[in-house]
Scaffold this motif. Structure first.
Motif: not given
Length: 812
Positions: A664-679
């Motif tokens: 988890l870094d400043p980029y990959t930390i965004l994945i879960a919330s971003f993706a959940l909001g998109i899906l």
């Protein structure tokens, strides 16, 4: 209730918009132009301070250190010299050092030619250049070379241990919140090194100011490159889907205007463009087109059913806008969730992108209907109609297959969730600023070269507060400092650890005053002797002490040069420092306060915030998505079930990261919330369609099949567009950005698999009572729905009088 209110609102909006569409367009253009006016005020800031909130304790400690000792930013130039040192070479090195010292914002330039050399003569201390101007003979220069290799201060800083590489250390000024001076300074460094005879040396330059300048150049270049690449891919996907250039131009126009508004918003609010801000343009282009796709899909379906463009716009707004606004709310919630982060760029990114996404939706509601309603006639292409019917039939066939094998699919889904959960539990956070970039980039290659030659390229700072003036002159404290330095150097030799402090300088002074006796390289026995030696050094005219102790000798600094490594390795150094402090820096040496600080410590603090941010943002996003879905579907259990299905796709990606060892870094930390909001966009559209179909047919199986073949089209198109858009990041030179793009694309694909395979099977197995309780009142189907139903063999058509009533309503 919410669904009905939104449907009524957008029915009213469609009527109001079609009567005053020029007024709506003018208002939108004024808003966009206002934000665009602030784009020139946008600034870049990738300084350590930009990553922290103003009240952060770690930042306050670092700023206190800077107030005491000034800058801790250095540039380091390293080159290879295997040949013997000659008078000509030394003069060239001296000239280069002098020219570098005159570059604006360089405070001091030091090489082996001019580094201070302490000599004692008749109880006097003389500080001179290590290689005096009069030293010209090859034998003398060779002797100096060997002496430098053995000297504890020079070795692995100005000359490598084997004598084959040399380093120039450039102490640079800090202008908080500014980057342009670093870019100009780096250009001057490289311009000088490109001149003869220095070009032949093959020198590499690294360090904090150079790194920041290179990061700015990379971000500026890649932001534009990926914007263009994503636009081209999106255009291709839209044309393949709709076979209409109008359907290409409209979403892309919305996306570009959204990007302009986002950048203008950053300029208006004073938010700087940082390392993570590079994803904003491509992200908005990829996600902001969702409402446009669903709107265009509904529009062309209705046109193919024989309706006029104005009627089709009214129906498209009523049919898709309410679902899109709910999807936008949950996606924006996933972005706004990062507003709780203690990492400032992440916090600002969440607020900016959440607001920009709302603006993008507003632009969609004006620009797309305006252009579509202005068309007098759109021919229902036979080829397009045939292609549409083929897709409908294909999706229907697929949904029927899922219904037949739903029990097997549920078993596979259960195994998938268990496997993903096991992988997610292995996930850990780590931060490596330099590791953000791929090893193939020139930036990483320069650092690798420097660390092979001199072992270290950055530093950890230790601040010692004795609590009283002249406290640093305590011999016991200085001995303890040397002990700490030896411990760190021995334990972390693999990291190239090289500590240096006033204790080393005091020992060197004592040796010089003892006619260079190696045994005298030690701390004097009394505080008076220490004070006398340091006074002699101050009287010599050299100002090195100002960078090692405070003016009142209350504070001392230990600078530990180390290789640039991930935070987990740096944490081990911090732990050893703390262990030694607890054991040896107690009452016997005055109980000084010892704190670790510096750039490395700042990056380490970011790592400690990463996991916290991930958990907080994910919980907020899950809660927001669940609340919206419960309200939309009018069922607590159905809302939670659909939210859980979405979360399973995100869990699959987190599991993959855990198995592959992706931090988890400043980029990959965004994945879960971003993706959940998109899906959740897909889920809201398809589940609302299932509810509508169930209200009309009373058969959940038929409702799922019909919804998969109608709303499923938009989901398929959007998933393809998003996956392609995010996958473009794979070509980035920023390794973390590349991983972010690929993992988001993978999550989108997993989300599509969930919507088309797992969700239908689970909903059919357990959803009948849930849909029955949340059953919507039956209402007339849309013209688009009629077209789809009529085109599918085996389904009966709704009554014609219902269709006639609906046409009257839609043509208002």
């Amino acid at each position: 209730m919410i669904s009905r209110l939104l449907d009524q609102f957008f029915a009213w909006y469609a009527d109001a918009f079609l009567r005053r569409r020029y007024l709506f367009l003018a208002a939108m253009l004024v808003g966009v132009a206002t934000l665009a006016a602030f784009v020139p005020k946008l600034r870049f800031d990738n300084s350590p301070e930009s990553f922290f909130l103003r009240e952060d304790k770690t930042l306050e400690r670092y700023q206190h250190f800077q107030a005491l000792f000034g800058t801790d930013e250095y540039a380091l130039i390293v080159f290879e010299r295997k040949e013997p040192w000659t008078q000509e070479f030394v003069e060239q090195l001296r000239t280069l050092t002098d020219r570098l010292s005159k570059v604006p914002d360089v405070l001091e330039a030091t090489s082996i030619a001019n580094v201070r050399h302490v000599v004692g003569e008749d109880d006097q201390l003389i500080v001179e250049d290590f290689i005096p101007l009069e030293m010209k003979e090859p034998a003398e220069l060779e002797a100096r070379r060997k002496a430098a290799q053995e000297h504890p201060y020079y070795r692995d800083m100005f000359v490598s241990a084997d004598g084959t590489s040399l380093g120039l250390v450039l102490k640079t000024q800090i202008h908080a919140g500014e980057i342009d001076y670093k870019i100009e300074m780096t250009k001057r460094f490289r311009a000088l090194l490109a001149e003869e005879p220095y070009r032949a040396w093959g020198a590499r330059v690294v360090g904090s100011p150079v790194l920041d300048a290179d990061v700015r150049e990379i971000m500026s270049r890649e932001s534009g490159t990926f914007c263009v690449l994503v636009l081209l891919l999106m255009s291709a996907v839209f044309y393949i889907v709709f076979r209409s250039w109008l359907a290409v131009v409209l979403p892309i126009s919305v996306a570009l205007l959204s990007v302009v508004c986002a950048l203008g918003l950053m300029g208006l609010t004073g938010m700087p463009f940082t390392l993570v801000s590079a994803i904003i343009p491509s992200f908005l282009i990829s996600t902001g087109v969702g409402p446009s796709i669903f709107l265009l899909s509904a529009f062309f379906n209705t046109v193919n059913a024989g309706r006029s463009p104005r009627e089709a716009v009214a129906e498209a707004l009523r049919h898709s806008a309410s679902s899109s606004v709910l999807s936008m709310v949950t996606t924006a919630a996933g972005l706004f969730a990062f507003s709780v982060s203690k990492i400032r760029p992440i916090e600002e990114l969440g607020r900016t992108m959440g607001t920009a996404l709302c603006i993008s939706f507003c632009i969609t509601l004006v620009l797309v209907p305006f252009v579509l309603a202005g068309r007098k006639h759109i021919t229902a292409s036979g080829k397009r109609k045939e292609m549409l019917e083929g897709r409908v039939q294909g999706l229907r066939t697929w949904a029927e297959m899922v219904m037949r094998h739903r029990r097997k699919i549920i078993v596979i889904f259960s195994l998938f969730v268990a496997t993903a959960l096991s992988g997610a539990l292995r996930l850990r956070s780590d931060y490596h600023y330099l590791g953000v970039f791929k090893t193939s980039t020139p930036l990483r290659q320069d650092y690798d070269y420097v660390e092979r030659a001199l072992k270290a390229s950055t530093s950890i700072e230790v601040l010692i507060d004795t609590g009283k003036p002249d406290g640093v002159k305590n011999p016991a404290l200085l001995q303890a400092m040397l002990g700490l330095e030896r411990t760190v150097a021995e334990r972390f030799a693999s990291m190239g650890a090289k500590p240096y402090s006033v204790a080393d300088l005091t020992s060197e002074i004592n040796q010089a005053l003892s006619n260079g006796d190696p045994k005298a390289y030690t701390i004097p026995a009394t505080a008076n002797a220490v004070a006398e030696n340091l006074l002699l050094y101050q009287l010599s005219g050299d100002d090195e002490l100002t960078s090692l102790v405070s003016s009142d000798f209350r504070y001392a600094r230990i600078r530990i040069a180390v290789a640039n490594r991930p935070d987990q390795e740096n944490q081990a150094v911090f732990a050893v420092i703390q262990e030694y402090t607890d054991a040896h820096l107690g009452a016997a040496v005055g109980s000084p306060k010892v704190e670790v600080t510096g750039l490395i410590h700042l990056w380490a603090a970011i790592d400690s915030y990463l996991a916290q941010t991930e958990l907080e943002a994910l919980l907020i996003t899950v809660l927001a998505v669940a609340v919206v879905m419960i309200a939309v579907f009018r069922s607590v259990l159905l809302g939670l079930l659909v939210a859980a299905l979405n979360a399973s796709a995100v869990l699959g990606t987190l599991g993959l990261m855990g198995y592959l060892g992706i931090w988890l870094d400043p980029y990959t930390i965004l994945i879960a919330s971003f993706a959940l909001g998109i899906l959740d966009d897909d889920s809201i559209h398809i589940v609302r369609d299932i509810q509508r179909q169930y209200a009309e047919t009373g058969d959940l199986r038929v409702a799922i099949v019909n919804a998969s073949s109608s709303a499923g089209q938009g989901i398929f198109y959007l998933s393809a567009a998003l996956a392609c858009g995010f996958a473009t990041y794979a070509f980035s030179t920023v390794a973390s950005l590349s991983k972010f793009g690929l993992l988001i694309a993978f999550t989108v694909v997993l989300g599509a698999v969930t919507e088309f395979i797992f969700a239908p099977a689970v909903l059919k197995a357990v959803g009948e009572p849930l849909f029955r309780r949340s059953r919507l009142p039956a209402h007339a189907p849309s013209g688009a729905a009629l077209a789809e139903v009529k085109s599918v063999p085996g389904l009966s058509s709704p009554q014609e009088d219902t269709s006639s009533d609906f046409r009257k309503e839609a043509s208002k």
